[in-house]
Design an enzyme around this catalytic site. Structure first.
Site, PDB file in Angstrom:
ATOM      1  N   CYS A  72       0.857  -1.181   0.000  1.00  0.00           N
ATOM      2  CA  CYS A  72       0.000   0.000   0.000  1.00  0.00           C
ATOM      3  C   CYS A  72       0.897   1.236   0.000  1.00  0.00           C
ATOM      4  CB  CYS A  72      -0.845  -0.031   1.272  1.00  0.00           C
ATOM      5  SG  CYS A  72      -1.854   1.426   1.559  1.00  0.00           S
ATOM      6  N   CYS A 182      -1.200   3.911  -6.335  1.00  0.00           N
ATOM      7  CA  CYS A 182      -2.042   3.228  -5.349  1.00  0.00           C
ATOM      8  C   CYS A 182      -2.215   1.802  -5.844  1.00  0.00           C
ATOM      9  CB  CYS A 182      -3.398   3.934  -5.271  1.00  0.00           C
ATOM     10  SG  CYS A 182      -4.631   3.019  -4.316  1.00  0.00           S
TER      11      CYS A 182
HETATM   12  N1  DGL Z   1      -3.930   0.442  -1.823  1.00  0.00           N
HETATM   13  C1  DGL Z   1      -3.752   1.650  -1.057  1.00  0.00           C
HETATM   14  C2  DGL Z   1      -2.582   2.444  -1.611  1.00  0.00           C
HETATM   15  O1  DGL Z   1      -1.778   1.905  -2.322  1.00  0.00           O
HETATM   16  C3  DGL Z   1      -5.051   2.377  -0.964  1.00  0.00           C
HETATM   17  C4  DGL Z   1      -5.047   3.391   0.116  1.00  0.00           C
HETATM   18  C5  DGL Z   1      -6.388   3.745   0.678  1.00  0.00           C
HETATM   19  O2  DGL Z   1      -7.007   2.890   1.280  1.00  0.00           O
HETATM   20  O3  DGL Z   1      -6.762   4.906   0.549  1.00  0.00           O
HETATM   21  O4  DGL Z   1      -2.400   3.605  -1.332  1.00  0.00           O
END
Ligand code: DGL
Length: 263
Positions: A72, A182
């Site tokens: 993430c 993301c």
């Molecule tokens: N997969 C997360 C990232 O790479 C999402 C973040 C979120 O939940 O806003 O930032």
């Protein structure tokens, strides 16, 4: 070493990274934590994000994970320093791939689609500032996209409309590379491609993270050397439907189990 590699994300998006890691390291066992109940992390304060990362890390350490992939961007850019200073396992993080985009651009303009938490972080500011001297970086917060992906709405009218709204200004600024900052967003590549056409390169960090994971396992002599069928456990604290769609497939060379639980 047969101990699992741990992964966590605010939700299902980090499975895009898990897939790259497993493709490169097919015999490794894994445990993936999808903290969907607390998604999106990107709208939370740094303190809250760090607290959630501590909770996720401790869950994975209790399951004897030998290395943790913070799958993430938002968690990495806000909490990886804390995690590395606090726990005694190697952590692999993921950050928006500005460098490869900066090397490829001919228009000297790149776009980054990421969460507010990533774009406002000190780590992103530090990394991006070295490139801002010679290229233009058009940053856009993809507010709302994570929630749609969590619901499995990859191809909905709502998702397409939101993507159009975020990407059109970047196209008008003449970007020729788009960084997906993301881990949820790679699941939108077919829709993004329809909007940006073929001349804009779409760049994500999955492959680089997989290579780094392999290198760090090797360096620490943690690689799984047995050629057994690998086992993969997915834990989620919300409905498991979207997660199942993303990780259960016809590949019978591995055992995959998706478990709904509280954490
Ligand atoms: N997969 C997360 C990232 O790479 C999402 C973040 C979120 O939940 O806003 O930032």
């Amino acid at each position: 070493m047969s101990n699992p590699i741990g992964f966590f994300d605010s939700g299902v998006g980090g499975t895009s990274i898990w897939k790259e890691v497993i493709a490169l390291l097919p015999h490794e066992n894994t445990i993936y934590l999808s903290d969907s109940k607390n998604a999106p992390y990107g709208e939370k304060s740094k303190e809250d994000i760090v607290a959630l990362c501590i909770k996720n890390t401790e869950f994975l350490l209790k399951q004897n994970c030998k290395l943790i992939v913070v799958a993430c961007n938002t968690a990495t850019t806000n909490a990886i320093e804390y995690l590395r200073n606090t726990y005694n396992v190697p952590f692999i993080g993921i950050e928006p791939a500005i460098k490869p985009a900066a090397l490829k651009t001919k228009t000297n303009t790149i776009g980054i689609l990421a969460t507010k938490g990533t774009l406002n972080s000190a780590l992103f500011e530090k990394t991006s500032s070295t490139f801002r001297t010679h290229i233009k970086i058009k940053e856009t917060i993809g507010k709302g996209l994570v929630e749609l992906i969590e619901k499995g709405k990859f191809n909905s009218k709502e998702t397409t409309a939101l993507l159009q709204y975020y990407l059109q200004p970047m196209i008008e600024e003449n970007i020729d590379a788009l960084v997906l900052g993301c881990t949820h967003y790679p699941y939108l590549i077919p829709q993004i491609r329809k909007i940006v056409g073929n001349t804009i390169k779409i760049i994500d960090s999955g492959e680089a993270v997989a290579k780094q994971t392999k290198a760090i396992l090797k360096k620490n002599e943690l690689l799984q050397l047995q050629k057994e069928i690998s086992k993969h456990f997915f834990y989620i604290n919300m409905d498991k439907n979207t997660l199942k769609k993303l990780v259960l497939n016809a590949n019978n060379k591995k055992q995959v189990k998706v478990i709904e639980t509280t954490f």
